[in-house]
Design an enzyme around this catalytic site. Structure first.
Site: not given
Ligand code: ZN
Length: 501
Positions: A266, A269, A295
């Site tokens: 995360e 991201h 991703e």
């Molecule tokens: Zn992800």
């Protein structure tokens, strides 16, 4: 104000409303009391209507038409290349929004909220049948949306295009088939290996100390906690924008690596969002390209970086200092092998890097069958189990470890799963490129320095916003078309080195 500035102000207003809706969604998964779901569904519906009204404001259409007409036949163009990017995406987004009637948008938002709770409940009770009607309704809404936007003959391509503009099921099928051909022999060889990681190394890791370690790792990677935070939810996710990132994780005292790696994922991201130009938030220059690129960022940090030797050279002493008794009998080699455990699992989010892509191939295949009408929702659990047996060599004994495991479909998120696998391919391709461009990266990591890698990603990926679509960005940064070759080579190198000695 120029017409361009007026347009940007309108785009930013719609974007700001979207961030408010995101916060409601974040709160729903982090803090919402159990009996408050209905009121939240109503709030979502009102926000979706308001946001839709802002995004479809007729003045946006008028400003776009005016600015586009100024562009025609003028040499040199009155627009900078940045403005041209903003206008192109604003036109695409505006056309998509205006073709969706307001009542459809609010119906879909309210249904998503209800379906999420139906899914969570069905998963808790292991009861697919109560959730099936919600999923059927989601499929109907997805088909209707594709039809409204002129993709009625290719609803699944539309679902993919929403997440990764420009990509189609046919292109993905070609990439995935090539990946599968290389992956299956590697999986078979590793499964036959005499080397195996000990899955029972970790017991009694207090959550507070896990939190401390997480914070240190994610800060060191470059996450800015002045513009973001991390909380706990059932399913880890990252939402928000670079101005305010909301990540979540979950803790298990007997599985500290789960929380660690999902948080690093995360964080990847979050780093992408935090690296988008802040002043451009709300325009295409301040937005991520799509989910595959997103991703690729999360995967690169989670896998290529945080499962590597350099990372652990720096962090292992810190990990041991926080959990001296728990790790007393765990050797460095055993720890590193545990970080790189390979073994079949039924659960996608628990899957190792080698098996992970097979979980995605399964979902991609089932989504295509659902959209083509070849598969009915009521037959989904059986189809899931059969394909799981074929691809992973294991059969779920219940729907919780089968078809009910993922949150995505409960919010109508069809066409999202392929992005994970495309992101894995892209991460490996970027990794090969950056290692050539910046020799000695692993030595940086061993000193706890991740700044050269982050700087390279900032410049080549993050700062670009939506200037280039997914495949064009890959071509531009790596000099090659996206292909599974780098992912296969990376997996063979890392896991072959550990398991096939
Ligand atoms: Zn992800």
């Amino acid at each position: 104000m120029t017409a361009y500035d007026q347009l940007v102000a309108k785009l930013k207003r719609a974007h700001t409303l979207g961030t408010v809706a995101d916060l409601l969604g974040w709160d729903e998964q982090v803090h919402l009391p159990p009996d408050s779901a209905d009121v939240r569904a109503g709030q979502h519906a009102v926000m979706a209507e308001t946001q839709h009204a802002a995004a479809t404001d007729p003045e946006i259409g008028q400003l776009l038409a005016k600015l586009e007409s100024e562009n025609v036949g003028t040499v040199p163009s009155p627009r900078s290349s940045d403005q041209t990017v903003v206008l192109r995406h604003a036109r695409r987004d505006y056309d998509r929004s205006t073709k969706l009637p307001a009542d459809f948008v609010s119906e879909k938002a309210a249904h998503s909220s209800r379906a999420y709770h139906a899914w969570a409940d069905a998963k808790a009770r292991n009861d697919f049948a109560t959730y099936a009607p919600f999923l059927e309704q989601h499929l109907a809404l997805a088909r209707r949306e594709a039809e409204l936007l002129g993709w009625g003959d290719r609803p699944y391509d539309y679902a993919i295009d929403k997440h990764d503009p420009g990509l189609t099921a046919t292109q993905i099928t070609a990439l995935f088939s090539e990946l599968k051909r290389g992956l299956v022999p590697l999986v078979t060889a590793i499964r036959a290996s005499r080397v195996s990681a000990d899955a029972n190394l970790f017991h009694g890791f207090p959550v507070e100390a896990q939190r401390t370690f997480l914070r240190e790792v994610t800060e060191r990677l470059g996450f800015n906690y002045r513009r973001g935070r991390i909380d706990v939810s059932l399913h880890p996710f990252c939402s928000g924008t670079g101005a305010d990132i909301r990540m979540t994780t979950r803790f298990d005292a007997d599985n500290p690596l789960d929380s660690l790696f999902s948080s690093i994922h995360e964080t990847g991201h979050g780093l992408y969002e935090q690296g988008l130009p802040l002043a451009q938030l709300g325009t295409a220059l301040g937005q991520a390209v799509g989910m595959a690129v997103h991703e690729s960022q999360s995967r690169l940090w989670e896998n290529q970086v945080a499962r590597g030797r350099g990372f652990w050279k720096f962090f292992e002493p810190k990990f041991r200092a926080l959990f001296p008794a728990q790790l007393a009998t765990v050797s460095s080699d055993a720890l590193y092998l545990a970080v790189n455990t390979v073994g079949p699992t039924l659960i996608r989010v628990d899957a190792d890097e080698v098996h992970y892509n097979l979980h995605i191939l399964l979902r991609f295949e089932l989504e295509q069958r659902l959209f083509s009408g070849a598969l009915a929702v009521r037959d989904l659990p059986a189809a899931w189990n059969a394909l799981c047996t074929e691809l992973l060599g294991q059969t779920p004994t219940n729907d919780r470890e089968g078809v009910l495991q993922d949150v995505h479909w409960s919010s109508g998120g069809f066409g999202y799963f392929p992005s994970y696998c495309l992101g894995n391919m892209m991460a490996a391709q970027l990794w090969a490129t950056v290692r050539r461009a910046l020799p000695g990266l692993e030595d940086d990591f061993a000193r706890g320095d991740f700044s050269r890698l982050l700087g390279w990603l900032r410049e080549n990926i993050h700062a670009q916003g939506r200037r280039h679509d997914t495949l064009a960005l890959v071509r531009r940064v790596t000099g090659e078309e996206l292909s599974p070759g780098h992912l296969l080579a990376y997996l063979r190198e890392r896991y072959g080195g550990l398991y096939l000695k």
